[in-house]
Design a protein around this motif. Structure first.
Motif, PDB file in Angstrom:
ATOM      1  N   ASP A 430      50.771  34.602  40.322  1.00 53.09           N
ATOM      2  CA  ASP A 430      50.692  35.901  40.980  1.00 53.09           C
ATOM      3  C   ASP A 430      49.222  36.287  41.062  1.00 53.09           C
ATOM      4  OD1 ASP A 430      51.146  38.337  42.077  1.00 53.09           O
ATOM      5  OD2 ASP A 430      51.925  39.288  40.262  1.00 53.09           O
ATOM      6  N   PRO A 431      48.570  35.975  42.198  1.00 53.75           N
ATOM      7  CA  PRO A 431      47.146  36.306  42.285  1.00 53.75           C
ATOM      8  C   PRO A 431      46.922  37.787  42.055  1.00 53.75           C
ATOM      9  CG  PRO A 431      47.829  34.925  44.131  1.00 53.75           C
ATOM     10  CD  PRO A 431      49.078  35.370  43.433  1.00 53.75           C
ATOM     11  N   GLY A 432      45.952  38.105  41.226  1.00 56.74           N
ATOM     12  CA  GLY A 432      45.691  39.503  40.898  1.00 56.74           C
ATOM     13  C   GLY A 432      44.619  40.096  41.782  1.00 56.74           C
ATOM     14  N   PRO A 433      44.861  41.255  42.356  1.00 54.88           N
ATOM     15  CA  PRO A 433      43.812  41.887  43.160  1.00 54.88           C
ATOM     16  C   PRO A 433      42.701  42.434  42.273  1.00 54.88           C
ATOM     17  CG  PRO A 433      45.707  43.337  42.978  1.00 54.88           C
ATOM     18  CD  PRO A 433      46.095  42.046  42.316  1.00 54.88           C
ATOM     19  N   ALA A 434      41.485  42.333  42.781  1.00 52.14           N
ATOM     20  CA  ALA A 434      40.328  42.864  42.063  1.00 52.14           C
ATOM     21  C   ALA A 434      39.337  43.384  43.090  1.00 52.14           C
ATOM     22  CB  ALA A 434      39.687  41.796  41.190  1.00 52.14           C
ATOM     23  N   PRO A 435      38.679  44.507  42.810  1.00 57.52           N
ATOM     24  CA  PRO A 435      37.669  45.014  43.740  1.00 57.52           C
ATOM     25  C   PRO A 435      36.411  44.155  43.684  1.00 57.52           C
ATOM     26  CG  PRO A 435      37.741  46.369  41.777  1.00 57.52           C
ATOM     27  CD  PRO A 435      38.857  45.384  41.643  1.00 57.52           C
ATOM     28  N   LEU A 436      35.804  43.944  44.830  1.00 62.41           N
ATOM     29  CA  LEU A 436      34.566  43.176  44.888  1.00 62.41           C
ATOM     30  C   LEU A 436      33.398  44.031  44.423  1.00 62.41           C
ATOM     31  CD1 LEU A 436      34.976  41.367  48.324  1.00 62.41           C
ATOM     32  CD2 LEU A 436      34.965  40.283  46.062  1.00 62.41           C
ATOM     33  N   ALA A 437      32.571  43.472  43.563  1.00 58.12           N
ATOM     34  CA  ALA A 437      31.385  44.192  43.102  1.00 58.12           C
ATOM     35  C   ALA A 437      30.296  44.201  44.164  1.00 58.12           C
ATOM     36  CB  ALA A 437      30.855  43.557  41.814  1.00 58.12           C
ATOM     37  N   GLU A 438      30.362  43.260  45.100  1.00 59.69           N
ATOM     38  CA  GLU A 438      29.378  43.184  46.183  1.00 59.69           C
ATOM     39  C   GLU A 438      30.105  42.786  47.455  1.00 59.69           C
ATOM     40  OE1 GLU A 438      26.522  40.262  45.110  1.00 59.69           O
ATOM     41  OE2 GLU A 438      26.188  41.083  43.088  1.00 59.69           O
ATOM     42  N   GLY A 486      34.938  38.748  56.464  1.00 59.70           N
ATOM     43  CA  GLY A 486      34.304  39.196  55.230  1.00 59.70           C
ATOM     44  C   GLY A 486      34.963  40.420  54.628  1.00 59.70           C
ATOM     45  N   ALA A 487      34.379  40.915  53.548  1.00 63.86           N
ATOM     46  CA  ALA A 487      34.925  42.067  52.824  1.00 63.86           C
ATOM     47  C   ALA A 487      33.779  42.901  52.275  1.00 63.86           C
ATOM     48  CB  ALA A 487      35.842  41.604  51.694  1.00 63.86           C
ATOM     49  N   LYS A 488      33.940  44.226  52.347  1.00 64.95           N
ATOM     50  CA  LYS A 488      32.909  45.139  51.865  1.00 64.95           C
ATOM     51  C   LYS A 488      33.009  45.318  50.355  1.00 64.95           C
ATOM     52  CE  LYS A 488      32.866  47.814  56.173  1.00 64.95           C
ATOM     53  NZ  LYS A 488      33.060  49.160  56.768  1.00 64.95           N
ATOM     54  N   ARG A 489      31.970  45.862  49.790  1.00 67.54           N
ATOM     55  CA  ARG A 489      31.975  46.183  48.365  1.00 67.54           C
ATOM     56  C   ARG A 489      33.112  47.163  48.072  1.00 67.54           C
ATOM     57  NH1 ARG A 489      27.021  49.102  44.990  1.00 67.54           N
ATOM     58  NH2 ARG A 489      28.154  49.269  42.999  1.00 67.54           N
ATOM     59  N   GLY A 490      33.828  46.914  46.996  1.00 69.42           N
ATOM     60  CA  GLY A 490      34.946  47.758  46.611  1.00 69.42           C
ATOM     61  C   GLY A 490      36.269  47.350  47.212  1.00 69.42           C
ATOM     62  N   THR A 491      36.257  46.464  48.194  1.00 67.98           N
ATOM     63  CA  THR A 491      37.506  45.984  48.783  1.00 67.98           C
ATOM     64  C   THR A 491      38.280  45.156  47.764  1.00 67.98           C
ATOM     65  OG1 THR A 491      36.492  45.893  50.971  1.00 67.98           O
ATOM     66  CG2 THR A 491      38.522  44.638  50.660  1.00 67.98           C
ATOM     67  N   GLU A 492      39.568  45.409  47.637  1.00 69.88           N
ATOM     68  CA  GLU A 492      40.390  44.627  46.719  1.00 69.88           C
ATOM     69  C   GLU A 492      40.815  43.335  47.404  1.00 69.88           C
ATOM     70  OE1 GLU A 492      43.597  46.511  44.759  1.00 69.88           O
ATOM     71  OE2 GLU A 492      42.239  47.468  43.317  1.00 69.88           O
ATOM     72  N   VAL A 493      40.546  42.226  46.745  1.00 67.19           N
ATOM     73  CA  VAL A 493      40.926  40.911  47.255  1.00 67.19           C
ATOM     74  C   VAL A 493      41.694  40.175  46.171  1.00 67.19           C
ATOM     75  CG1 VAL A 493      38.963  40.771  48.835  1.00 67.19           C
ATOM     76  CG2 VAL A 493      38.744  39.875  46.509  1.00 67.19           C
ATOM     77  N   ASP A 494      42.535  39.252  46.590  1.00 64.27           N
ATOM     78  CA  ASP A 494      43.255  38.431  45.618  1.00 64.27           C
ATOM     79  C   ASP A 494      42.299  37.437  44.980  1.00 64.27           C
ATOM     80  OD1 ASP A 494      45.703  39.625  45.832  1.00 64.27           O
ATOM     81  OD2 ASP A 494      46.466  38.231  47.338  1.00 64.27           O
ATOM     82  N   VAL A 495      42.536  37.152  43.708  1.00 55.82           N
ATOM     83  CA  VAL A 495      41.712  36.199  42.963  1.00 55.82           C
ATOM     84  C   VAL A 495      42.627  35.114  42.399  1.00 55.82           C
ATOM     85  CG1 VAL A 495      40.129  35.858  41.046  1.00 55.82           C
ATOM     86  CG2 VAL A 495      39.999  37.955  42.398  1.00 55.82           C
ATOM     87  N   LEU A 496      42.322  33.868  42.728  1.00 52.80           N
ATOM     88  CA  LEU A 496      43.079  32.735  42.203  1.00 52.80           C
ATOM     89  C   LEU A 496      42.515  32.343  40.848  1.00 52.80           C
ATOM     90  CD1 LEU A 496      43.201  30.516  45.428  1.00 52.80           C
ATOM     91  CD2 LEU A 496      44.905  32.170  44.649  1.00 52.80           C
TER      92      LEU A 496
END
Length: 534
Positions: A430-438, A486-496
């Protein structure tokens, strides 16, 4: 071939309705020189990243469903996967036991203690002893933690809460009045015989071994580990020393086998092959592995021999290129089953090998010499091998990884991990979402997989993320799934999660940690008033 560091693709999970188009049905008895349209397409359309993972996860469903479980003693089951639900063979605990050292009591106090010269050195009821005589009402007897509660006992008084003044009577401390049933672990408190304790697909950890032993098991039904062979292709690769004369060190040989082992595979060995079409063909055709993993040679260059090998073997390409960066030239193929009738009717019986000899032949290089480059030495043996493949009860698969190291990692997580997950019976992660620091730059069309590390619950992209680089993934906690654009800072993305950061170490994955932080206030269960905390 050089890959860009951008990526195109979609979010990490494909919607259920976006199933890939089914492959055309084939007549097993008909010749299939080109079994899949994309084998010959000059301009292939790559499979989307989520669809590629879904196809890989479904590729071996039939094989996994028909695989017989392997019974393993508890001492040999660590790290395996349960092939069937674990049901309790007994009540736990199997009888009423004391949760504390103290006295077993019958009825309200004060309580009469054993008297008489024969009882002066009486140790009371100890763990491991059989059933004792009933305890009369108004009496007490010494009892140890884990000891069987005598018939007639109604509670246990902890040693620190009782007073024995030496007059033959036991008194409870006024600050700790006795409650009916206190500090008694009743029979079946944890489970009843027949209760399901764990589902199939559970990874066998040390705690699972302890639970299985307590529940009455001496051995466990486990999923057979899929056998995998790694073929490293490339004339330019060195196995030792420093790069020289246009040759570089082989980074994938030392990495891919252990990575596959962390995913639950039994790695038969790693073979290094020259960039020769016949050598690659013979190694794939002779392999006795359930899954063959190749590195390099998946593109269309003059020494890229994986596609021609698959055509010669009559393989079916399930995935031929993925819209992901790095790693887009990865592929997944189902190797054709051998035709037993044709093999049995060969005119030259001397050219046929027994099933045992065939298996030994396939394993010769991996078991006797894992680094061997042994291949058939003449054209006649190659021709015979091409016309008479080794019969196999189940279909086999080939995962073709790109030759660039981080691109190969992308292929492992995109194709090898879902395929092996099905074969090993493990549940889907279950990939966990995390906000991007950058902010992370993306590819205009493809999904991008970027090594990240976690700092204060945010995913920090790592600098060294080019397709040929391993410096970033070596210190990463996971791979962030970056959508096209791409994705902006703070965007939540899945992390494998990487295999050593989750299942291989028994530690919670990033997704599990996120859920634990959210549910921490409600996850705990209060200690029963009838049982102590330890």
């Amino acid at each position: 071939m050089s890959e860009g560091t951008g990526a195109k693709g979609t979010r990490s999970r494909a919607p259920a309705h976006q199933a890939p188009a089914p492959h055309p049905k084939r007549n097993p008895g008909a010749p299939t020189p080109h079994p899949h349209p994309s084998m010959n397409a000059s301009h292939r359309s790559p499979t989307s990243w989520p669809d590629a993972r879904a196809i890989a996860a479904r590729a071996a469903v039939k094989e996994a469903a028909h695989a017989a479980p392997v019974m393993r003693p508890l001492s040999d089951a660590l790290g395996q996967v349960l092939a069937a639900p674990l049901a309790a063979l007994t009540d736990l605990p199997p009888f009423d036991t004391s949760a504390m050292d103290g006295w077993a009591l019958s009825g309200p106090g004060p309580w009469r203690l054993p008297t008489g010269s024969e009882d002066q050195d009486h140790q009371g009821i100890l763990a491991g002893h059989g059933e004792t005589a009933p305890l009369p009402d108004g009496h007490a007897v010494r009892i140890a933690t884990g000891a069987r509660i005598p018939p007639g006992a109604t509670a246990v008084l902890r040693s620190e809460y009782g007073t024995d003044a030496g007059d033959g009577w036991l008194h409870a401390s006024p600050a700790h009045p006795v409650v009916l049933g206190q500090d008694i672990r009743t029979r079946g408190q944890e489970c009843r015989s027949g209760d399901q304790l764990l589902p199939a697909g559970t990874l066998v950890t040390p705690a699972v071994l302890g639970l299985a032993a307590a529940a009455g098991y001496d051995e466990l039904p486990t999923v057979r580990r899929p056998r995998v062979e790694v073929l490293v292709l490339g004339d330019e690769l060195l196995t030792e020393g420093l790069p020289h004369d246009g040759r570089i060190r082989d980074a994938l040989g030392p990495m891919v086998g252990p990575w596959l082992r962390a995913l639950g595979a039994e790695v038969l060995g790693t073979r290094r092959l020259a960039d020769e079409a016949d050598a690659v063909y013979a190694a794939v055709a002779e392999s006795s592995a359930d899954v063959v993993v190749t590195t390099g040679g998946t593109a269309a260059g003059p020494v890229d021999h994986v596609h021609p090998t698959l055509r010669r073997l009559g393989a079916e390409l399930l995935v031929d290129g993925v819209a992901v960066r790095p790693g887009h030239p990865m592929l997944l193929a189902r190797l054709a089953r051998a035709n037993r009738e044709n093999s049995a009717n060969r005119e030259d019986p001397a050219s046929r090998e027994s099933p045992g000899n065939r298996e030994n032949s396939g394993n010769r290089a991996t078991h006797g010499n894992p680094e061997s480059d042994e291949t058939p030495k003449n054209a006649e043996s190659l021709e015979r091998l091409e016309s008479s493949q080794r019969p196999s009860r189940h279909a086999r698969h080939l995962v073709g990884l790109p030759g660039n190291p981080l691109a190969a990692v992308s292929g492992l997580l995109t194709l090898a991990e879902p395929l092996l997950r099905t074969l090993t019976g493990r549940p889907a992660p279950d990939p966990g979402p995390a906000p991007l620091a950058e902010a992370v730059q993306g590819h205009p069309r493809d999904t991008r997989l970027v090594p990240v590390t976690f700092r204060q619950d945010a995913a920090v992209p790592l600098r060294f993320n080019g397709p040929a680089m391993l410096r970033g993934i070596a210190v990463a906690d996971g791979l962030a799934v970056i959508p096209p654009g791409g994705a902006k800072r703070g965007t939540e993305v899945d992390v494998l999660d990487l295999p050593w950061s989750a299942s291989a170490t028994g530690q919670p994955s990033h997704a599990d940690q996120a859920r634990q932080r959210t549910d921490r206030a409600t996850d705990g269960e209060p200690i029963s008033p009838q049982e102590g905390p330890a």
